[in-house]
Scaffold this active site. Structure first.
Site, PDB file in Angstrom:
ATOM      1  N   GLY A  53       0.902  -1.166   0.037  1.00  0.00           N
ATOM      2  CA  GLY A  53      -0.040   0.112  -0.102  1.00  0.00           C
ATOM      3  C   GLY A  53       0.830   1.100   0.062  1.00  0.00           C
ATOM      4  O   GLY A  53       2.201   1.078   0.096  1.00  0.00           O
ATOM      5  N   GLY A 110      -2.220   2.429   6.449  1.00  0.00           N
ATOM      6  CA  GLY A 110      -2.523   1.418   7.588  1.00  0.00           C
ATOM      7  C   GLY A 110      -2.103   0.008   7.414  1.00  0.00           C
ATOM      8  O   GLY A 110      -2.558  -0.678   7.813  1.00  0.00           O
ATOM      9  N   LYS A 111      -1.211  -0.042   6.276  1.00  0.00           N
ATOM     10  CA  LYS A 111      -0.700  -1.410   6.037  1.00  0.00           C
ATOM     11  C   LYS A 111      -0.069  -1.981   7.166  1.00  0.00           C
ATOM     12  O   LYS A 111      -0.123  -3.255   7.437  1.00  0.00           O
ATOM     13  CB  LYS A 111       0.278  -1.527   4.603  1.00  0.00           C
ATOM     14  CG  LYS A 111       1.475  -0.604   4.927  1.00  0.00           C
ATOM     15  CD  LYS A 111       2.205  -0.508   3.467  1.00  0.00           C
ATOM     16  CE  LYS A 111       3.300   0.392   3.446  1.00  0.00           C
ATOM     17  NZ  LYS A 111       2.876   1.744   4.011  1.00  0.00           N
ATOM     18  N   SER A 112       0.973  -1.274   8.076  1.00  0.00           N
ATOM     19  CA  SER A 112       1.582  -1.690   9.079  1.00  0.00           C
ATOM     20  C   SER A 112       0.510  -2.207  10.442  1.00  0.00           C
ATOM     21  O   SER A 112       0.777  -3.449  10.856  1.00  0.00           O
ATOM     22  CB  SER A 112       2.780  -0.820   9.724  1.00  0.00           C
ATOM     23  OG  SER A 112       3.748  -0.726   8.904  1.00  0.00           O
ATOM     24  N   HIS A 161       6.529   3.254  15.965  1.00  0.00           N
ATOM     25  CA  HIS A 161       6.229   2.031  15.781  1.00  0.00           C
ATOM     26  C   HIS A 161       6.442   0.935  16.823  1.00  0.00           C
ATOM     27  O   HIS A 161       5.678   0.184  16.914  1.00  0.00           O
ATOM     28  CB  HIS A 161       7.098   1.313  14.581  1.00  0.00           C
ATOM     29  CG  HIS A 161       6.593   1.660  13.119  1.00  0.00           C
ATOM     30  ND1 HIS A 161       5.792   0.764  12.412  1.00  0.00           N
ATOM     31  CD2 HIS A 161       6.921   2.754  12.276  1.00  0.00           C
ATOM     32  CE1 HIS A 161       5.495   1.273  11.362  1.00  0.00           C
ATOM     33  NE2 HIS A 161       6.121   2.513  11.268  1.00  0.00           N
ATOM     34  N   GLU A 193      16.301  -6.585  14.713  1.00  0.00           N
ATOM     35  CA  GLU A 193      16.624  -5.399  13.858  1.00  0.00           C
ATOM     36  C   GLU A 193      17.762  -5.939  12.986  1.00  0.00           C
ATOM     37  O   GLU A 193      18.901  -6.397  13.237  1.00  0.00           O
ATOM     38  CB  GLU A 193      17.133  -4.338  14.835  1.00  0.00           C
ATOM     39  CG  GLU A 193      16.264  -3.822  15.762  1.00  0.00           C
ATOM     40  CD  GLU A 193      16.936  -2.653  16.664  1.00  0.00           C
ATOM     41  OE1 GLU A 193      17.963  -2.914  16.980  1.00  0.00           O
ATOM     42  OE2 GLU A 193      16.048  -1.571  16.788  1.00  0.00           O
TER      43      GLU A 193
END
Length: 213
Positions: free
Chosen positions: A9, A14-16, A50, A62
């Protein structure tokens, strides 16, 4: 749920948030792979936001570049792997290749061979094919390993054509990588204005019908 899901997207679509809801729905341990690298205060703030929206008990890895090796290390985990995001991973690979001399070795990341003096032709002829090979390997692993895998990516080619060669190369790389990942994924969603839409099965059916004509 299917084994491998790609969610794409635009920025702030709003994909996350959707990916995190999907990962939590499985009621299994979640391993979150963050590909972002913090270079300045703005990026640090974005990463912090996030982090605050994710459940604190999720395991965090990470890893900016070496996603293939990370998936191999996690191949027997009984849980969900959520990677956010593909396009930052590609950015890291692209910039690592651009900044390295011929036949470089990138500690903790993928290795590429490129002569930086060759410019745009070097990217088209050498660096992009090498990165796409890595994407193909990662797409295959996402299908084969034990955990449920969710990748978040971006649609970066829906605006104006970038004015500089590196930005155009990145746009092309991201689009081709998304096609590779979508082809391997069991499910593909595009998120628009916070609303997810499944596009894999309906899109494949339409394409197959067109190819028969």
């Amino acid at each position: 749920m299917s084994q491998f899901t790609l969610i794409t997207g635009g920025a702030r679509s709003g994909k996350s948030s959707f990916a995190e809801l999907l990962a939590a729905q499985a009621k299994r341990p979640v391993i979150y792979i963050a590909t972002a690298q913090i270079w300045d205060e703005e990026m640090a703030l974005r990463v912090k936001k996030h982090q605050l929206q994710r459940p604190p008990h999720w395991r965090l890895i990470e890893e900016p570049r070496n996603i293939r090796e990370t998936l191999l290390q996690l191949k027997d985990e009984d849980g969900v792997i959520l990677l956010d995001c593909v396009t930052l991973w590609l950015t890291n690979l692209l910039l690592a290749g651009q900044s390295q001399p011929a036949t470089p070795s990138c500690p903790g990341g993928e290795e590429f061979s490129i002569d930086p003096e060759d410019g745009h032709n070097a990217f088209n002829n050498l660096l992009e094919p090498q990165i796409l090979d890595v994407v193909k390997n990662v797409a295959h692993l996402a299908q084969e390993i034990k955990p449920r895998v969710i990748f978040v990516s971006n649609e970066v080619g829906q605006g104006i054509v970038p004015e500089n060669p590196l930005a155009r190369a990145y746009r092309d790389l991201a689009g081709r990588s998304n096609q590779i990942l979508a082809s391997s994924a069991d499910e593909v969603y595009v998120v628009v204005a916070g609303i997810p839409m499944e596009i894999k099965h309906s899109g494949k059916k339409l394409l197959a019908s067109l190819l028969k004509e």
